[in-house]
Scaffold this motif. Structure first.
Motif, PDB file in Angstrom:
ATOM      1  N   THR A 147      -5.690 -38.074 -23.564  1.00 49.24           N
ATOM      2  CA  THR A 147      -6.866 -37.694 -22.615  1.00 49.24           C
ATOM      3  C   THR A 147      -6.645 -37.711 -21.366  1.00 49.24           C
ATOM      4  OG1 THR A 147      -7.985 -38.345 -24.971  1.00 49.24           O
ATOM      5  CG2 THR A 147      -9.095 -37.968 -22.992  1.00 49.24           C
ATOM      6  N   GLN A 148      -6.050 -38.829 -20.784  1.00 53.26           N
ATOM      7  CA  GLN A 148      -6.026 -39.314 -19.548  1.00 53.26           C
ATOM      8  C   GLN A 148      -5.076 -38.261 -18.970  1.00 53.26           C
ATOM      9  OE1 GLN A 148      -7.700 -41.550 -17.347  1.00 53.26           O
ATOM     10  NE2 GLN A 148      -6.567 -40.263 -15.957  1.00 53.26           N
ATOM     11  N   ALA A 149      -4.055 -37.804 -19.373  1.00 53.12           N
ATOM     12  CA  ALA A 149      -3.065 -36.803 -19.009  1.00 53.12           C
ATOM     13  C   ALA A 149      -3.838 -35.371 -18.816  1.00 53.12           C
ATOM     14  CB  ALA A 149      -1.972 -36.547 -19.946  1.00 53.12           C
ATOM     15  N   ALA A 150      -4.535 -34.803 -19.743  1.00 51.49           N
ATOM     16  CA  ALA A 150      -5.368 -33.890 -19.821  1.00 51.49           C
ATOM     17  C   ALA A 150      -6.234 -33.704 -18.434  1.00 51.49           C
ATOM     18  CB  ALA A 150      -6.109 -33.363 -20.992  1.00 51.49           C
ATOM     19  N   ALA A 151      -6.884 -34.989 -18.535  1.00 53.65           N
ATOM     20  CA  ALA A 151      -7.862 -35.152 -17.217  1.00 53.65           C
ATOM     21  C   ALA A 151      -7.337 -35.025 -15.888  1.00 53.65           C
ATOM     22  CB  ALA A 151      -8.577 -36.600 -17.288  1.00 53.65           C
ATOM     23  N   ASP A 152      -5.952 -35.746 -15.809  1.00 53.50           N
ATOM     24  CA  ASP A 152      -5.272 -35.620 -14.692  1.00 53.50           C
ATOM     25  C   ASP A 152      -4.876 -34.160 -14.304  1.00 53.50           C
ATOM     26  OD1 ASP A 152      -5.284 -38.289 -14.407  1.00 53.50           O
ATOM     27  OD2 ASP A 152      -3.453 -38.570 -15.191  1.00 53.50           O
ATOM     28  N   LEU A 153      -4.470 -33.111 -15.193  1.00 52.33           N
ATOM     29  CA  LEU A 153      -4.275 -31.908 -14.914  1.00 52.33           C
ATOM     30  C   LEU A 153      -5.532 -31.135 -14.534  1.00 52.33           C
ATOM     31  CD1 LEU A 153      -2.048 -31.060 -18.110  1.00 52.33           C
ATOM     32  CD2 LEU A 153      -1.210 -31.185 -15.588  1.00 52.33           C
ATOM     33  N   THR A 154      -6.584 -31.544 -15.239  1.00 55.84           N
ATOM     34  CA  THR A 154      -7.852 -30.569 -14.657  1.00 55.84           C
ATOM     35  C   THR A 154      -8.326 -30.820 -13.221  1.00 55.84           C
ATOM     36  OG1 THR A 154      -9.492 -32.282 -15.544  1.00 55.84           O
ATOM     37  CG2 THR A 154      -8.754 -30.501 -17.086  1.00 55.84           C
ATOM     38  N   MET A 155      -7.774 -32.036 -12.749  1.00 52.25           N
ATOM     39  CA  MET A 155      -8.089 -32.626 -11.269  1.00 52.25           C
ATOM     40  C   MET A 155      -7.131 -32.141 -10.322  1.00 52.25           C
ATOM     41  SD  MET A 155      -9.248 -36.639 -12.400  1.00 52.25           S
ATOM     42  CE  MET A 155      -9.247 -36.958 -10.589  1.00 52.25           C
ATOM     43  N   LEU A 156      -5.683 -31.512 -10.606  1.00 45.14           N
ATOM     44  CA  LEU A 156      -4.873 -31.084  -9.769  1.00 45.14           C
ATOM     45  C   LEU A 156      -5.407 -29.782  -9.150  1.00 45.14           C
ATOM     46  CD1 LEU A 156      -1.610 -31.361 -12.165  1.00 45.14           C
ATOM     47  CD2 LEU A 156      -2.417 -32.879 -10.033  1.00 45.14           C
ATOM     48  N   PRO A 157      -5.065 -29.610  -7.979  1.00 42.89           N
ATOM     49  CA  PRO A 157      -5.106 -28.386  -7.064  1.00 42.89           C
ATOM     50  C   PRO A 157      -5.092 -27.181  -8.318  1.00 42.89           C
ATOM     51  CG  PRO A 157      -3.805 -29.632  -5.648  1.00 42.89           C
ATOM     52  CD  PRO A 157      -3.943 -30.176  -7.043  1.00 42.89           C
ATOM     53  N   PRO A 158      -5.795 -26.082  -8.159  1.00 41.74           N
ATOM     54  CA  PRO A 158      -5.778 -24.739  -8.880  1.00 41.74           C
ATOM     55  C   PRO A 158      -4.387 -24.417  -8.742  1.00 41.74           C
ATOM     56  CG  PRO A 158      -7.332 -24.449  -7.110  1.00 41.74           C
ATOM     57  CD  PRO A 158      -7.006 -25.983  -7.083  1.00 41.74           C
ATOM     58  N   THR A 159      -3.808 -23.921  -9.798  1.00 40.71           N
ATOM     59  CA  THR A 159      -2.518 -23.045  -9.927  1.00 40.71           C
ATOM     60  C   THR A 159      -2.349 -22.203 -10.917  1.00 40.71           C
ATOM     61  OG1 THR A 159      -1.439 -25.103 -11.093  1.00 40.71           O
ATOM     62  CG2 THR A 159      -1.273 -25.295  -8.717  1.00 40.71           C
ATOM     63  N   CYS A 160      -1.437 -21.609 -10.959  1.00 41.02           N
ATOM     64  CA  CYS A 160      -1.118 -20.468 -12.128  1.00 41.02           C
ATOM     65  C   CYS A 160      -0.114 -20.970 -13.229  1.00 41.02           C
ATOM     66  CB  CYS A 160      -0.832 -19.255 -11.416  1.00 41.02           C
ATOM     67  SG  CYS A 160      -1.943 -18.820 -10.230  1.00 41.02           S
ATOM     68  N   LEU A 161      -0.347 -22.286 -13.669  1.00 42.52           N
ATOM     69  CA  LEU A 161       0.651 -22.741 -14.383  1.00 42.52           C
ATOM     70  C   LEU A 161       1.014 -21.997 -15.632  1.00 42.52           C
ATOM     71  CD1 LEU A 161      -0.318 -26.604 -13.994  1.00 42.52           C
ATOM     72  CD2 LEU A 161       1.475 -25.368 -13.014  1.00 42.52           C
ATOM     73  N   ASP A 162      -0.105 -21.317 -16.115  1.00 44.45           N
ATOM     74  CA  ASP A 162       0.236 -20.603 -17.317  1.00 44.45           C
ATOM     75  C   ASP A 162       0.658 -18.936 -17.104  1.00 44.45           C
ATOM     76  OD1 ASP A 162      -3.245 -19.354 -18.096  1.00 44.45           O
ATOM     77  OD2 ASP A 162      -2.110 -19.952 -16.193  1.00 44.45           O
TER      78      ASP A 162
END
Length: 421
Positions: free
Chosen positions: A243-258
């Motif tokens: 859950t913390q890992a998912a939260a960290d990803l949502t807080m990252l600068p917007p990117t086009c990871l997908d």
């Protein structure tokens, strides 16, 4: 005692028996159970079903077993004394008139068993040769009449060992051929046969690793699911970690990871990203979770339950990351003061790396002292190389700033270390 080292490839017996060297069954392993004090009580039963040794076999491509007994240890000294006493006793028996072959017969019987254990089921001809050469009933009759030819038997055993040993043992077997003393020859044969047995175990482990890994995944998944059905809160720490890992990803600068090619596409603006956040894939969450483990607080006891067996391995990776972070920080600070000309020299950069690695070995226990030594040495190297290249030396203010920034790397909150990590 068993230890870990480099894997030894085994030799193909070739035309001797038209078969490659592939042991039939894996060698014996030892159960290294998890101590109840090491993990939460609710996981004791789970980890009693799997050993650390099993985890190492499945996860480490370089894993292998070897006989390790420190000579300086009490066990090592006792073993050495007992072995010396046995070989002295054997020498005394063979020196009597008439010779006493009782110990020699037991030794030959053990050698025969080891040689047979190294054979494949289809190697019938080699098996027949060993059975014929080391026919214990015949050897006992020869011993009773004082006609047992130990040197001749030893030479025959060496021929069998040459066919069965791994290539790395060829030299050891060849050295045995130069030994003329019967007792010392038998002692050497036993030692090399011990290595050959371990070679077979390691080859078996290596060949079975893919199957062990597949079985381990299925076994652990089924075991954890079984425990979860009984204890729904069993993996609370794992859930919190993901859950913390998912939260960290949502807080990252917007990117086009997908995106198929994120490097070729412009990132979304903050407003667009907020209205349509990119979905997080399980792979992304797991990757972020493992990155978080590399920066895990040692005082945080909520370590993911599913990774307890791998905690030591992860701590080693964390230590390596820490060392590389410090090294990269030193090089980054040094490059900002030495200029592109000086830092364009691979020899100079390599020298700074060697200096930093050597002086930061005790960084974890004494960071301030380590960085003080690094700052002085790096500053001296920069001055010396600037002088050798005919470039302007650093001013006193620049030197003081260089030393100060290098020493500040000892602090956890150092901005340079934060940028690198």
């Amino acid at each position: 005692m068993l230890g870990v080292g480099k894997t030894v490839p085994l030799k193909d017996p070739g035309n001797a028996e038209s078969g490659s060297w592939k042991p039939k069954t894996p060698g014996p392993t030892q159960e290294d159970k998890i101590s109840p004090e090491d993990h939460p009580p609710r996981l004791i039963d789970t980890f009693n079903d799997a050993s650390k040794l099993s985890s190492e076999v499945e996860m480490s491509h370089d894993f292998h077993m070897e006989q390790v007994l420190p000579p300086s240890s009490l066990e090592g000294k006792v073993k050495e004394k007992m072995h010396d006493a046995f070989w002295d006793h054997l020498k005394q028996q063979l020196s009597t008139t008439p010779p006493d072959f009782s110990c020699a017969l037991e030794l030959l019987k053990e050698i025969k068993e080891i040689l047979l254990s190294l054979l494949l089921p289809r190697q019938n001809r080699l098996k027949s040769e060993i059975e014929e050469a080391l026919d214990m009933d015949l050897l006992r009759q020869e011993a009773e009449h004082g006609a047992l030819n130990v040197p001749h038997l030893s030479k025959h055993i060496l021929n069998m060992m040459t066919l069965l040993c791994a290539p790395v043992r060829d030299e050891a077997v060849q050295k045995l051929e130069d030994i003329t003393d019967s007792v010392w020859l038998l002692r050497g044969i036993i030692q090399v046969l011990g290595l050959m047995k371990m070679d077979m175990v390691n080859y078996t482990i290596q060949s079975l690793q893919p199957h062990l890994q597949e079985h381990s995944i299925q076994h652990q998944r089924a075991k954890f699911q079984e425990r979860l059905n009984q204890q729904p809160s069993l993996l609370d720490h794992t859930t919190k970690w993901l859950t913390q890992a998912a939260a960290d990803l949502t807080m990252l600068p917007p990117t086009c990871l997908d995106a198929p090619d994120s490097s070729s596409m412009a990132c979304l603006s903050p407003s667009v990203a907020a209205s349509s956040p990119a979905p997080l894939s399980p792979t992304m969450v797991l990757s972020q979770g493992f990155l978080n483990l590399l920066l895990w607080d040692p005082e945080n006891e909520e370590f993911p339950e599913t990774l307890l067996m791998d905690r030591t391995r992860l701590q080693e990776l964390e230590s390596q990351l820490h060392q590389l972070t410090v090294l990269a920080s030193v090089l980054l600070v040094a490059s900002s003061f030495s200029g592109t000309v000086l830092f364009g020299s691979p020899q100079f950069v390599d020298k700074l790396k060697r200096i930093t690695r050597a002086l930061t070995e005790e960084f974890n226990s004494r960071p301030e002292e380590a960085m003080l030594a690094v700052s002085e040495q790096v500053s001296q190297e920069i001055h010396q190389n600037l002088r050798n290249m005919g470039l302007a030396a650093l001013s006193s203010d620049s030197t003081a700033s260089l030393i100060g920034q290098l020493q500040n790397i000892a602090k956890k909150e150092n901005c340079v270390r934060s940028v690198i990590v």
